[in-house]
Design a protein around this motif. Structure first.
Motif, PDB file in Angstrom:
ATOM      1  N   GLN A  14     -10.496   4.018  -5.113  1.00 47.94           N
ATOM      2  CA  GLN A  14      -9.572   2.225  -4.898  1.00 47.94           C
ATOM      3  C   GLN A  14      -8.293   2.489  -4.775  1.00 47.94           C
ATOM      4  N   ARG A  15      -7.859   3.185  -6.152  1.00 47.66           N
ATOM      5  CA  ARG A  15      -6.647   2.683  -6.028  1.00 47.66           C
ATOM      6  C   ARG A  15      -5.843   3.777  -5.527  1.00 47.66           C
ATOM      7  N   GLN A  16      -6.014   4.982  -5.106  1.00 48.00           N
ATOM      8  CA  GLN A  16      -5.544   5.646  -4.073  1.00 48.00           C
ATOM      9  C   GLN A  16      -5.613   4.833  -2.358  1.00 48.00           C
ATOM     10  N   ALA A  17      -6.598   4.255  -2.279  1.00 48.23           N
ATOM     11  CA  ALA A  17      -6.514   3.654  -0.900  1.00 48.23           C
ATOM     12  C   ALA A  17      -5.481   2.476  -1.218  1.00 48.23           C
ATOM     13  N   ARG A  18      -5.205   1.895  -2.339  1.00 49.98           N
ATOM     14  CA  ARG A  18      -4.010   1.066  -2.326  1.00 49.98           C
ATOM     15  C   ARG A  18      -2.974   1.428  -2.136  1.00 49.98           C
TER      16      ARG A  18
ATOM     17  N   ALA B 158       0.019  -6.191  -6.343  1.00 53.10           N
ATOM     18  CA  ALA B 158      -0.939  -7.988  -5.401  1.00 53.10           C
ATOM     19  C   ALA B 158      -2.366  -7.966  -4.642  1.00 53.10           C
ATOM     20  N   VAL B 159      -1.651  -6.398  -4.117  1.00 52.49           N
ATOM     21  CA  VAL B 159      -3.415  -6.097  -3.315  1.00 52.49           C
ATOM     22  C   VAL B 159      -4.652  -5.878  -3.908  1.00 52.49           C
ATOM     23  N   GLU B 160      -4.320  -5.091  -5.007  1.00 48.17           N
ATOM     24  CA  GLU B 160      -5.366  -5.004  -6.096  1.00 48.17           C
ATOM     25  C   GLU B 160      -6.356  -6.448  -6.067  1.00 48.17           C
ATOM     26  N   ARG B 164      -9.134  -8.015  -4.074  1.00 46.52           N
ATOM     27  CA  ARG B 164     -10.859  -8.760  -4.852  1.00 46.52           C
ATOM     28  C   ARG B 164     -10.929 -10.519  -5.027  1.00 46.52           C
ATOM     29  N   TYR B 165     -10.017 -10.647  -4.985  1.00 53.59           N
ATOM     30  CA  TYR B 165     -10.320 -12.021  -4.955  1.00 53.59           C
ATOM     31  C   TYR B 165     -10.589 -12.707  -4.230  1.00 53.59           C
ATOM     32  N   VAL B 213       6.481  -2.990 -14.705  1.00 54.27           N
ATOM     33  CA  VAL B 213       5.713  -2.395 -14.077  1.00 54.27           C
ATOM     34  C   VAL B 213       4.647  -1.719 -15.309  1.00 54.27           C
ATOM     35  N   ALA B 214       4.983  -2.237 -16.660  1.00 51.58           N
ATOM     36  CA  ALA B 214       4.191  -0.727 -17.311  1.00 51.58           C
ATOM     37  C   ALA B 214       2.756  -0.493 -16.783  1.00 51.58           C
ATOM     38  N   HIS B 215       2.457  -2.027 -16.870  1.00 51.07           N
ATOM     39  CA  HIS B 215       0.669  -2.161 -17.142  1.00 51.07           C
ATOM     40  C   HIS B 215       0.235  -2.232 -15.221  1.00 51.07           C
ATOM     41  N   SER B 216       1.059  -1.521 -14.829  1.00 50.03           N
ATOM     42  CA  SER B 216       0.622  -2.032 -13.375  1.00 50.03           C
ATOM     43  C   SER B 216      -0.647  -0.124 -12.931  1.00 50.03           C
ATOM     44  N   ASP B 217      -1.746  -1.103 -12.964  1.00 50.85           N
ATOM     45  CA  ASP B 217      -1.923   0.327 -12.442  1.00 50.85           C
ATOM     46  C   ASP B 217      -2.597   1.559 -12.826  1.00 50.85           C
ATOM     47  N   GLY B 218      -2.282   1.204 -14.463  1.00 57.16           N
ATOM     48  CA  GLY B 218      -2.383   2.447 -15.713  1.00 57.16           C
ATOM     49  C   GLY B 218      -2.098   3.631 -14.982  1.00 57.16           C
ATOM     50  N   ARG B 219      -1.812   3.564 -15.098  1.00 56.69           N
ATOM     51  CA  ARG B 219      -0.389   4.586 -13.552  1.00 56.69           C
ATOM     52  C   ARG B 219       0.160   5.347 -15.353  1.00 56.69           C
ATOM     53  N   ARG B 220       0.251   4.601 -15.706  1.00 53.33           N
ATOM     54  CA  ARG B 220       1.290   5.197 -17.317  1.00 53.33           C
ATOM     55  C   ARG B 220       0.492   4.865 -18.048  1.00 53.33           C
TER      56      ARG B 220
END
Lengths: 90, 220
Positions: A14-18, B158-160, B164-165, B213-220
């Motif tokens: 899902q993350r990749q899709a986003r 925002a998309v995420e 979902r919402y 952005v630190a917590h966005s997306d769990g990427r870092r």
């Protein structure tokens, strides 16, 4: 393509899709290499493809938010009316 | 051609409900620089129309602004469709289908509005600039003085959330219920459920890029 059924793999899908969606939404068109990568990504499983198509639909649907242009406007006008209210004329 | 009624114009009537107005009013708190945006739309549109028949500047300006935003966004939507679809499945949303027109649009708009209210201020700002005003990523970056990559991160976030919402609510609220709460003000109450965000109004404090952005997306 291994285990898209697992929860972890699922969220990363899902993350990749986003990421793909927002990449496509960007100002620059996809390069040939990116298009190829996208094709490859979508062909990994039916779920990949489905998720991206679904997201793209969401993204299109969200364009309905352009309706809010009017709401900003009417809000501001109310504000202005409040400010120089007794002016009366047009 | 001058009276182009975009499909979405159909949804304009939605705005009559006072409750929706209230709701949106809350949504807009902390959205800065709206005059700049509209001024720009005005200039771009004004060039085309020679400022002539804009007797009632506001509505005309509005139409122009919305039309501008929508045409940009639709162009992009078609592009995305080209990238994504290789079979018969279309990703372009058909706003003109009778069913959507009847009950779908109002509900859809409401869901999307509600979703936005939960976003963190700058994320919301970025998202609204993109989806309300049709700003390109670069324009957003320039407008807010942040990096283009930060714009992307906020949009992804925002998309995420909004996806979902909307998906969850759309599933739980059947499509064809008559919009009976159109007149009584249920609308303004609804978005508040997870109202942890009340009182966090710091939308125009631009954070150092990269910090928020630190917590966005769990990427870092």
């Amino acid at each position: 393509m291994a285990n898209v059924g697992e929860p972890g793999a699922r969220t990363s899908l899902q993350r990749q899709a986003r990421k793909w969606l927002i990449r496509m939404d960007g100002d620059e068109r996809l390069t040939e290499a990116e298009k190829e990568a996208l094709r490859e990504w979508m062909s990994r499983s039916a779920l990949h493809r489905k998720e991206l198509v679904r997201l793209a639909k969401f993204w299109g649907q969200a364009n309905i938010l352009t309706e809010l242009v009017g709401c900003f406007e009417s809000k501001r006008r109310e504000h202005e009316r409040g400010r120089d209210g007794q002016n009366g004329g047009r | 051609m001058r009276e182009t009624r975009t499909p979405v114009d159909v949804a304009c009537s939605l705005r009559r409900g006072a409750s929706l107005k209230h709701f949106v009013g809350r949504l807009l708190r902390g959205f800065p620089d709206i005059e700049d945006i509209e001024r720009e739309a005005f200039l771009r549109g004004g060039a085309a129309e020679h400022n002539r028949e804009i007797e009632q500047p506001k509505p005309a300006l509005l139409r122009i602004a919305k039309h501008l935003a929508l045409s940009q966004l639709m162009r992009k939507a078609r592009q995305i469709t080209q990238y994504v679809e290789d079979s018969a499945e279309s990703t372009v949303v058909d706003w003109e289908s009778p069913a959507e027109r009847k009950s779908g649009l109002r509900e859809m708009l409401r869901l999307h509005c509600e979703a936005v209210t939960d976003l963190a201020p700058q994320c919301r700002q970025v998202y609204l600039l993109r989806k309300v005003h049709g700003f390109s990523h670069k324009e957003i970056a320039a407008h807010l003085g942040i990096a283009a990559s930060t714009v992307e991160k906020y949009l992804i976030k925002a998309v995420e959330h909004c996806d979902r919402y909307v998906r969850q609510r759309a599933d739980s609220r059947p499509r064809n219920t008559p919009n009976r709460d159109q007149r009584d003000g249920h609308l303004s109450v609804r978005g508040r459920k997870n109202g942890k965000r009340r009182g966090t109004r710091r939308a125009d404090v631009a954070p150092a890029p990269g910090k928020e952005v630190a917590h966005s997306d769990g990427r870092r």
